[in-house]
Design an enzyme around this catalytic site. Structure first.
Site, PDB file in Angstrom:
ATOM      1  N   CYS A  88      43.375  32.607  44.494  1.00 42.26           N
ATOM      2  CA  CYS A  88      43.035  33.430  45.658  1.00 42.26           C
ATOM      3  C   CYS A  88      42.161  32.699  46.678  1.00 42.26           C
ATOM      4  O   CYS A  88      42.085  33.121  47.832  1.00 42.26           O
ATOM      5  CB  CYS A  88      42.325  34.691  45.200  1.00 42.26           C
ATOM      6  SG  CYS A  88      43.191  35.581  43.899  1.00 42.26           S
ATOM      7  N   HIS A 123      39.115  37.310  51.163  1.00 43.19           N
ATOM      8  CA  HIS A 123      40.306  37.459  50.320  1.00 43.19           C
ATOM      9  C   HIS A 123      40.590  38.940  50.155  1.00 43.19           C
ATOM     10  O   HIS A 123      39.689  39.731  49.827  1.00 43.19           O
ATOM     11  CB  HIS A 123      40.086  36.799  48.964  1.00 43.19           C
ATOM     12  CG  HIS A 123      41.105  37.214  47.948  1.00 43.19           C
ATOM     13  ND1 HIS A 123      42.457  37.163  48.198  1.00 43.19           N
ATOM     14  CD2 HIS A 123      40.961  37.723  46.696  1.00 43.19           C
ATOM     15  CE1 HIS A 123      43.116  37.613  47.138  1.00 43.19           C
ATOM     16  NE2 HIS A 123      42.230  37.955  46.219  1.00 43.19           N
ATOM     17  N   ASN A 166      47.363  42.598  47.329  1.00 47.85           N
ATOM     18  CA  ASN A 166      46.725  41.319  47.033  1.00 47.85           C
ATOM     19  C   ASN A 166      47.807  40.248  46.977  1.00 47.85           C
ATOM     20  O   ASN A 166      48.594  40.195  46.043  1.00 47.85           O
ATOM     21  CB  ASN A 166      45.980  41.421  45.699  1.00 47.85           C
ATOM     22  CG  ASN A 166      45.246  40.142  45.325  1.00 47.85           C
ATOM     23  OD1 ASN A 166      45.539  39.070  45.839  1.00 47.85           O
ATOM     24  ND2 ASN A 166      44.298  40.256  44.411  1.00 47.85           N
TER      25      ASN A 166
END
Length: 312
Positions: A113, A238, A268
């Site tokens: 990430c 993020h 995500n």
């Protein structure tokens, strides 16, 4: 040249949209349950004929077009991804082949990430050192390939997509010094492991780490750029979930900044999440050319990397 800058950005998402109602027909969940825990309404899911490098190439082509450059102008391609199926050719080489970039250095970075902000720093360093003049920096992940769609704790989180930036040498630095690091002894908190590979995480551990340890680190990234959080026009964290993004943004203290909340529509997307959300803010005109924006990635390996950039 004394530094580098982001000349243009671009993003791409697959056409298929998976809603919370769709997921409720697949696992024991509901729109209310998902929204209350992660704040995600929809996510884009790539088909079996849409590999990671295709997502990456679409985003990169848009960034190239926005910069007014040809493929031959690029001499470095960096792809941040953790969902490449094959080991070789790497995603960067495949993107270069798709776009017709003739002879670039081509490398993948797997920092999950936090991959895009690591890759952006790597491009900045390469340009400053004279190893490149113009780079394509891409974050691309196909999380649907590594998701257990019967596990409601993870399948509600993920989406697929890509975002890209053209980075070029500049007389004045438009990319601030990176602040990066990791907590390797806690790497087990976010995993993509096994055969077949599957995404898993210890949600509460990640939440506590992100909301208690990362605000001070993000503020230090601002200090390295010679700014205080109040100077920021934008904050792109993020896009893990809203329950992490909102308290983290508040604790950073960027009271005048637009905070990216693309996770609500995209889920995500791992390494794609920051360039995807950043590109959308630029496209929507919510931040202006020259504005200082904090990009801050965190997650897998419990790694983090952040820098202040000037909006293209």
């Amino acid at each position: 040249m004394n530094g580098s800058r982001i000349a243009a950005v671009g993003h791409y998402q697959p056409a298929k949209v998976l809603t919370n109602e769709d997921l409720a027909g697949m696992v024991d969940t509901s729109d209310e349950w998902i929204m209350s825990r992660v704040g995600i309404r929809t996510r884009h899911i790539a088909g079996p004929d849409e590999p990671v490098d295709e997502l990456a190439a679409h985003a990169a082509a848009k960034a190239l077009a926005a910069a007014g450059l040809a493929p031959g102008d690029i001499d470095l391609v960096l792809v941040a991804t953790s969902t490449a199926i094959d080991r070789s050719p790497n995603m960067a080489a495949r993107v270069a082949a798709r776009l017709g970039i003739p002879s670039p250095a081509a490398m993948d970075l797997n920092v999950v990430c936090a991959g895009f902000t690591h890759a952006l720093a790597t491009a900045d360093h390469a340009i400053r050192a004279g190893g490149a003049v113009r780079a394509l920096v891409i974050g691309a992940d196909k999380m649907s390939d590594v998701t257990d769609w019967s596990d409601r704790t993870t399948c509600v989180l993920v989406g697929d997509g890509a975002g890209a930036a053209v980075v070029e040498a500049a007389k004045e630095a438009g990319i601030g010094p990176v602040l990066w690091g990791s907590v390797p002894e806690m790497g087990h908190a976010v995993r993509i492991e096994g055969q077949p590979a599957r995404f898993a995480q210890e949600g509460q551990s990640v939440y506590r780490w992100a909301t208690t340890q990362l605000p001070a680190i993000a503020r230090q990234a601002c200090e390295r750029a010679g700014l205080v959080p109040q100077d920021l026009a934008g904050v792109v964290l993020h896009q893990a979930n809203l329950r992490i993004i909102e308290p983290l943004a508040e604790k950073i203290g960027a009271v005048n900044a637009v905070v990216a909340r693309d996770v609500a529509e995209s889920g995500n997307t791992s390494a794609a999440s920051i360039p995807l959300a950043f590109s959308k803010l630029v496209e929507q005109g919510r931040i202006s050319s020259g504005d200082p924006v904090l990009l801050f990635g965190f997650g897998g390996n419990l790694s983090y990397a952040g820098q202040v950039v000037r909006c293209p």
